[in-house]
Design an enzyme around this catalytic site. Structure first.
Site, PDB file in Angstrom:
ATOM      1  N   HIS A   6       0.846  -1.198   0.000  1.00  0.00           N
ATOM      2  CA  HIS A   6       0.000   0.000   0.000  1.00  0.00           C
ATOM      3  C   HIS A   6       0.883   1.250   0.000  1.00  0.00           C
ATOM      4  CE1 HIS A   6      -2.598  -3.126   1.780  1.00  0.00           C
ATOM      5  NE2 HIS A   6      -3.556  -2.506   1.124  1.00  0.00           N
ATOM      6  N   GLU A  35       8.873  -1.348   3.962  1.00  0.00           N
ATOM      7  CA  GLU A  35       9.511  -0.071   3.635  1.00  0.00           C
ATOM      8  C   GLU A  35      10.890   0.004   4.306  1.00  0.00           C
ATOM      9  OE1 GLU A  35       6.330  -0.485   4.309  1.00  0.00           O
ATOM     10  OE2 GLU A  35       5.376   0.373   2.535  1.00  0.00           O
ATOM     11  N   ASP A  93      27.664  -0.522  -4.728  1.00  0.00           N
ATOM     12  CA  ASP A  93      27.955   0.177  -5.989  1.00  0.00           C
ATOM     13  C   ASP A  93      29.136   1.136  -5.842  1.00  0.00           C
ATOM     14  OD1 ASP A  93      27.405   1.061  -8.699  1.00  0.00           O
ATOM     15  OD2 ASP A  93      26.597   2.884  -7.821  1.00  0.00           O
TER      16      ASP A  93
END
Lengths: 145, 145, 145, 145, 145, 145
Positions: E64, E99, E113
């Protein structure tokens, strides 16, 4: 996702359409006279469509991201129907058919969204590929659309 | 963009449809038997549609961003047509009609994209709102769809 | 990111401006007469700005995502300057100043992008908050802008 | 969107600036000593700017999506002004001027957002292209900026 | 997507971790002394994580969309491991566990990275929920992590 | 961002893994028998992963945007562990290692999100690069994973 690592870039074009059908000639007049309260329906929907074409690979899992090199959006009115014609071009390893159809659908949805307050009977009809060139085989449905 | 600062939250629901029409019963069988080379058409398209509903306000300039509290996607087969039925719900100041229609269009486009390699005649027909509740007036086109 | 879990929703408004300065009156005329080759500068830039306001929290790490309940974009011409005035409203725990300024900057950048082929001397000047209401303190710089 | 299907890739570079003006030397000191409560203003804004450059075509309808091959962001302090200098490079059919200006504006907006709690008088001034190479004609405004 | 239309807003918090393991103490020193060529690893990764938390519902179909009201990101070094601790809060009908985990994974991937050019042996270990409050049941794995 | 303007396109491939560990064999059975209430875990997570790979440069500041030409996602079950194997290919100036690892993490997070209602003990373990080819040096950790 289809493996396209071995393919060569070629010029690809696709033309797609979407039809927006309104329920009253007053709606057509409001669009043409730029009196729709939410704003200029043609221009706002063109902006949405230009952006939408570029976001196709963000929304469809199997679509390859590709460099959109040209997009053009035109409108034709036939009675209560507005025909959206969208052309997309690239030089790439795979075609832009779905990009053109996605752009056409976003233009149509934006027209629906802007017209909703003044016309409760708007529908979207017949999103289809009219023509493509480049790739293994050309397609031309534009005479039968 | 319409000013909704003074409005109250109410439960809003919308049901929209899109129709995908294929050109051969073999295409329908390939979907049902999960033999389409690009993968499971129903499940992949459902995932795309769930994400698409949430991205509506990213694509349409005048759409208010709103909390999507429920989305459901169903498929019905009638001959060569697959009817996509999508239900969206929120408790908010404005409705979810365009979100439902956008979700339906993304499901349909994803089916087109996945079916393209096995069926060159796929078209998207009739994206429309079937029903909405909440807001000033309810609409029910579901008997006439 | 600032913790706003304990705050109450209140009506928040913000008005921001951006100034686009062109290098010739011909550019102003081309905008007003809708003769810029890339299309209708005001309407396309308005569409970009409406979308841009909604994407602020996607671009700025510390910005809270929030429900944009109203956005309005106006243009004023003063000689070679076009002043973009943007108003944003929400009922939320934090204000919409940065959203208004981001929207103003996107409108200005889109004007730059569309005008670039016909005017090499376009610059963006003075993106600033003119006014905000709601929250701990109101601000009004609109008389000094 | 301009048709670039017939163009050749060439090395394109663009340098743009944005000026952030604060209202007190204390604000400059807080940035340099990394004492701004929201975090390290230079580094967070650099991250936002790097991402912003890549999102330009997502926000501006007529911008071609293109491969960003290099982005660099530098800061210079002159009194109460922080000058953001951003360089973008690509090998592509069209230039990266708008990408550089968009990146500069996002860096500036993020600085505004992070500084807002400690300085109510921050403004963004003068977002402009300083230099570009590649394409039909080079531009160099860097001596007059 | 689970139907949450009938649920009430409550304060929800979630704490998640991700572990980044490097292959040499030199890598840890380079991070702490801010000598990694790509920039300040902690700050850039924090920016990426703050944005990543907000994009969770864009990437995961069933999530959601919800108002992120607080995010905090901390780092702890234990030998060759960097432990990322991320806290997310909202007042909403559903929790922020995913989240927080998504934010933790984005911070970890960004560290990977940025470190890749100086350390070929970086791995991400053990992304997990440590704690959540609010909702039907609280969870506390923080003593067993 | 590293300057890659002078580099040549070469075929780059990367294979990455993520491990999802569940707490009960019932969870594995529910996935395989497609009885997880939120839907088909493998297919929905594949869709999320395909999209996630394409969004890597949107989330990580220093990642170059690049044309994803192939993505494949496979699952292997070993006891309570599901191993996600993802392969990404491009012809470009820089590799797709981070894209593969990001895709793997999104597949894993989506499995976590879908399994959360039926299994409170799901963790993500060991996201790592298994193999890459193209570029200055090949890497093969696939025998030691």
């Amino acid at each position: 996702m289809v493996d396209i690592t071995h393919k060569q870039n070629t010029l690809r074009t696709a033309v797609a359409q979407a039809i927006v059908e309104v329920s009253s000639p007053d709606t057509i007049m409001a669009i043409l006279e730029k009196k729709v309260p939410k704003g200029d329906v043609y221009e706002m929907s063109r902006a949405a469509g230009l952006l939408g074409v570029k976001k196709t690979a963000d929304l469809l899992p199997d679509c390859h991201p590709l460099p959109i090199e040209y997009t053009d959006i035109q409108y034709e009115i036939n009675g209560l129907q507005i025909r959206i014609l969208i052309t997309v071009k690239t030089n790439y390893k795979t075609g832009v058919e779905v990009e053109a159809m996605h752009g056409a659908s976003i233009v149509a949805l934006n027209m629906y969204d802007m017209l909703k307050p003044i016309d409760k009977g708007v529908e979207i009809r017949n999103i289809k590929l009219l023509k493509k060139t480049g790739g293994k085989s050309d397609i031309d449905h534009s005479q039968t659309g």
